[in-house]
Write a protein that holds these residues in place. Structure first.
Motif, mmCIF file in Angstrom:
data_model
loop_
_atom_site.group_PDB
_atom_site.id
_atom_site.type_symbol
_atom_site.label_atom_id
_atom_site.label_comp_id
_atom_site.label_asym_id
_atom_site.label_seq_id
_atom_site.Cartn_x
_atom_site.Cartn_y
_atom_site.Cartn_z
ATOM 1 N N THR A 18 0.817 -1.211 0.000
ATOM 2 C CA THR A 18 0.000 0.000 0.000
ATOM 3 C C THR A 18 0.849 1.259 0.000
ATOM 4 O O THR A 18 0.529 2.244 -0.678
ATOM 5 C CB THR A 18 -0.937 0.013 1.222
ATOM 6 N N PHE A 51 3.507 2.596 -3.575
ATOM 7 C CA PHE A 51 3.160 3.576 -4.613
ATOM 8 C C PHE A 51 3.368 5.017 -4.134
ATOM 9 O O PHE A 51 4.011 5.814 -4.826
ATOM 10 C CB PHE A 51 1.718 3.349 -5.080
ATOM 11 N N GLN A 83 -6.680 -0.130 -0.210
ATOM 12 C CA GLN A 83 -5.397 0.033 -0.895
ATOM 13 C C GLN A 83 -5.530 0.986 -2.073
ATOM 14 O O GLN A 83 -4.704 1.899 -2.256
ATOM 15 C CB GLN A 83 -4.905 -1.337 -1.367
ATOM 16 N N TRP A 92 -3.900 4.857 -2.664
ATOM 17 C CA TRP A 92 -3.144 5.219 -3.866
ATOM 18 C C TRP A 92 -3.724 6.469 -4.524
ATOM 19 O O TRP A 92 -2.985 7.375 -4.931
ATOM 20 C CB TRP A 92 -3.151 4.061 -4.861
ATOM 21 N N SER A 126 -3.063 9.550 -2.322
ATOM 22 C CA SER A 126 -1.656 9.957 -2.376
ATOM 23 C C SER A 126 -1.349 10.702 -3.669
ATOM 24 O O SER A 126 -0.555 11.646 -3.674
ATOM 25 C CB SER A 126 -0.741 8.738 -2.227
ATOM 26 N N SER A 127 -1.988 10.286 -4.768
ATOM 27 C CA SER A 127 -1.756 10.988 -6.041
ATOM 28 C C SER A 127 -2.303 12.412 -5.969
ATOM 29 O O SER A 127 -1.710 13.347 -6.517
ATOM 30 C CB SER A 127 -2.408 10.226 -7.198
#
Length: 417
Positions: free
Chosen positions: A27, A30, A252, A256, A259-260
């Motif tokens: 997790t 990335f 998960q 991701w 976070s992007s």
């Protein structure tokens, strides 16, 4: 079905698996890679800007030299003076090209009007030279010389730009809709939404399937499953595992995505909001197909885990369903030609391929309304049927050790149910 038992199983599976080192590593991998990339980009940003500036804004003015023996292009017309420069002979022009005073050299012979032949010299065979001597840059210059003093300015301008195209989609009743006139941004946005959600469904299925297979195989091999079955029904156990372990995979994916957004300083979120605003219906349909497809494959993967005698065998069985899920991607190239081809429409009504196929069709074109409604109805009916059948197979598969259920035995289980 006891909802409290389902919630208990779901919470146990979720809380247990999110603490696994493997889950935490996968997790955070990335976001960690994205953070490293951001740091590297920030550190070297100054150098990168200088490199790009040197490559794309060189000190010398990149002009094209012209040696004209036809008499049509000398002197150079004022509108092209910032791009083309005339030379009296080839030797002088070639010297200028060798000294990088010009980026290319255009030789126009005396018989150009009858032959149409020209010669282009470049110093280096690189991308910059190819771009500067592209016909889209040179043709307007040549056309202007051929038609100079023969047509008016308006006609000359129209020759250089013959048409401004408007694309319309003709509906079945002979009418056009506002959707048919949407701009390229809206079309691109719809394409991105559908493809992004399709990829998200793939990632979610495969990540969640791994947790489902591992949990069920471990409990089956350790014979813990016998104790569970004695106190909870197979349907409740299956539903709890699908919800709990499915939520692990979704967690998960959410991390991701979040976070992007964070690493991009909110730009990714703004871009996503803009795209969704342009295509609200496409986004809504993509979400519906995602939820239904995810539930369907979560039940299938959990059932596959119960059929294998080991983790490896369960993965092989699950791989067959993963292959079926990938079939729409195999015909994806044909969809660009005709998104409503017969094969695509048939796959849109098959539960295992409907979610992927419809999202791909939404990305490329506008499927008929009957395909959209029909595929959603098929999925809504299929999910509870697969859940019921999966629970029956799930129970029989879990209680068999060292032996895999055959197709004949599976059919017998379903008939007796």
């Amino acid at each position: 079905m006891n909802n409290k038992m389902v919630q208990l199983v779901a919470w146990h599976e979720y809380s247990t698996n999110v603490r696994r080192p493997g889950f935490i590593f996968a997790t955070l991998l990335f976001p960690a890679l994205g953070l490293i990339g951001l740091i590297v980009a920030t550190f070297f940003s100054g150098q990168a800007v200088n490199i790009l500036r040197n490559q794309f804004t060189p000190d010398t003015i990149q002009k094209i030299g012209v040696v004209d023996s036809s008499g049509l292009y000398t002197p150079v017309a004022e509108r092209f003076a910032n791009r083309f420069v005339a030379y009296s002979n080839e030797d002088e022009a070639k010297t200028a090209l060798g000294d990088s005073k010009i980026s290319a050299l255009l030789i126009i012979p005396s018989n150009y009007v009858s032959s149409g032949a020209v010669t282009i010299y470049t110093k280096d065979a690189n991308l910059s030279s190819a771009v500067s001597t592209d016909t889209t840059n040179i043709n307007p210059f040549l056309v202007n010389g051929l038609l100079k003093d023969k047509v008016d300015e308006a006609t000359l301008a129209r020759v250089n730009r013959p048409a401004t195209t408007t694309r319309l989609t003709l509906e079945a009743k002979g009418q056009t809709t506002p959707e048919a006139n949407r701009n390229s941004f809206a079309f691109t946005g719809g394409f991105i939404v559908s493809y992004a959600v399709t990829l998200l469904l793939f990632v979610s299925i495969f990540s969640s399937a791994n947790y489902l297979l591992r949990s069920i195989s471990e409990e089956k091999e350790n014979r813990v499953i016998e104790i569970l079955i004695s106190s909870i029904s197979p349907l409740e156990l299956l539903a709890g595992k699908v919800i709990g372990l499915g939520s692990v995979g979704l967690t998960q994916v959410v991390v991701w995505i979040a976070s992007s957004f964070i690493l991009s300083g909110g730009l990714a979120g703004m871009a996503a909001g803009f795209v969704i605003a342009l295509n609200p219906l496409t986004f809504l349909l993509a979400v519906i197909y995602f939820v239904l497809g995810y539930l369907l494959y979560a039940v299938i993967m959990a059932t596959a885990g119960s059929l294998g005698t080991s983790m490896r065998e369960s993965q092989q069985i699950a791989g067959l369903f993963s292959f079926v899920a990938a079939i729409p991607w195999m015909v994806n190239g044909f969809l660009f030609v005709n998104p409503n081809m017969l094969v695509a429409r048939v796959l849109s009504y098959i539960p295992l391929t409907a979610p992927m196929m419809m999202m791909l069709r939404l990305a490329i074109g506008q499927p008929p309304i009957e395909d959209i409604v029909g595929s959603i109805v098929v999925l809504i009916i299929s999910v509870p049927i697969f859940l019921w059948a999966g629970a029956k197979i799930f129970r029989s598969g879990l209680l068999m050790y060292g032996k895999r259920l055959s197709i004949k035995e599976i059919w017998k289980v379903l008939r007796s149910a």
